[in-house]
Each structure stands twice: as C-alpha cells, then as structure tokens.
Enzyme design. Structure first.
Site, PDB file in Angstrom:
ATOM      1  N   ARG A   9       6.504   0.268  -3.216  1.00 21.94           N
ATOM      2  CA  ARG A   9       6.234  -0.255  -4.566  1.00 21.94           C
ATOM      3  C   ARG A   9       7.310   0.189  -5.553  1.00 21.94           C
ATOM      4  NH1 ARG A   9       0.982   1.496  -3.250  1.00 21.94           N
ATOM      5  NH2 ARG A   9       1.199   3.266  -4.688  1.00 21.94           N
TER       6      ARG A   9
ATOM      7  N   ASP B 148       0.813  -1.218   0.000  1.00 21.60           N
ATOM      8  CA  ASP B 148       0.000   0.000   0.000  1.00 21.60           C
ATOM      9  C   ASP B 148       0.847   1.268   0.000  1.00 21.60           C
ATOM     10  OD1 ASP B 148      -2.390  -1.447   0.004  1.00 21.60           O
ATOM     11  OD2 ASP B 148      -2.407  -1.562   2.199  1.00 21.60           O
ATOM     12  N   CYS B 149       2.161   1.131   0.049  1.00 22.70           N
ATOM     13  CA  CYS B 149       3.073   2.275   0.133  1.00 22.70           C
ATOM     14  C   CYS B 149       3.743   2.509  -1.219  1.00 22.70           C
ATOM     15  CB  CYS B 149       4.131   1.992   1.201  1.00 22.70           C
ATOM     16  SG  CYS B 149       5.510   3.156   1.199  1.00 22.70           S
ATOM     17  N   GLY B 150       3.614   3.724  -1.743  1.00 22.27           N
ATOM     18  CA  GLY B 150       4.221   4.065  -3.027  1.00 22.27           C
ATOM     19  C   GLY B 150       5.734   3.929  -3.012  1.00 22.27           C
TER      20      GLY B 150
END
Length: 142
Positions: A17, A12-14
């Site tokens: 990712r 869920d973390c850019g």
C-alpha cells in the site's frame, strides 16, 4: 509518453500500500495487478526476478503457510520448480514487484520504488506508520 508502471500489489500488505501511495504521490497512476487474484505466469515471474537481480529464493516469502506446509526449506527444488509453486500458491511471491521503463524492483522497503520513477516533483509523504519518506521540500529523507 512514458511506459506504464505496473505494480504487483497485495492490498492487505502495508508495504504494498505504501509503494502504491508513493507512485501516486508523483501524480502517476500505475497498472495495479492484484497478484493473489491474477498471478503472473511462470515466464513473467522468472523474468521479473531476473530483471530485479534477485535469486528465486530471495523472491519467495518464507513466513507464510504454503512455505511451511510444502516444507520448501527441506526440499531441494530447482528454480523452475520453485517458480511453478509460486504461481500455484501466489502467497509465496514476495511483494510488491514494480515494473517501469527504468527497471524492475522488489520494493521492500517501499521507498525503493522512488529509484524506478521518472517524476521529479515529489510531494511530502509519510508511510502508514508515520515514517517520513519525502519532506515538505520534496526531498527524500534517508
């Protein structure tokens, strides 16, 4: 054969990712540890923090509910107590930590992971927000 790459990942973390995508951009597939589902032990977490050259306070996310709810800013806790809370509430662990044969880093910003990778052939890469990290010649930008 090179030692495996491990990423302590939050999908869920850019930043997490982007870090994972940068690793894959080199043609390598890391071991992905979704630390919110499978938190590291206190010993593993303490070792990663130490190897990354961070203090425990630098490895704690302060902008999350558990930090505020537990009033960690107001408490005088030892490193061991803070690490135990991070294991109990893995959302407190800053991310992503990446472990390779070249060392351990908290990869914020995500391009810090490039210092840990041994693959010399880099392909053009842009972060999710469009920021150019590796140009079309395989060279780091910045």
């Amino acid at each position: 054969m090179a030692a495996p790459i491990k990423i302590f990942h939050n999908p869920d973390c850019g930043t997490s990712r982007n870090t994972l995508a940068l690793i894959r951009n080199t043609g390598q597939e890391p071991e992905i540890i979704e630390y919110l589902k499978n938190p590291p032990t206190a010993e593993v977490l303490a070792d990663m923090i130490q190897q990354a050259g961070l203090s425990v306070h630098e490895a704690i996310r302060q902008n999350v509910t558990p930090y505020e709810t537990l009033q960690l800013a107001e408490r005088d806790l030892s490193d061991a107590e803070l690490i135990a809370l991070m294991v109990q509430h893995p959302l407190l662990i800053n991310r992503p930590f990446v472990v390779t044969e070249r060392g351990v880093k908290l990869c914020r910003p995500s391009e810090l992971v490039l210092d840990l990778l041994t693959q010399p052939q880099l392909k053009a890469f842009r972060k999710e927000d469009g920021e150019l990290v590796i140009n079309e010649h395989g060279q780091r930008v910045n």
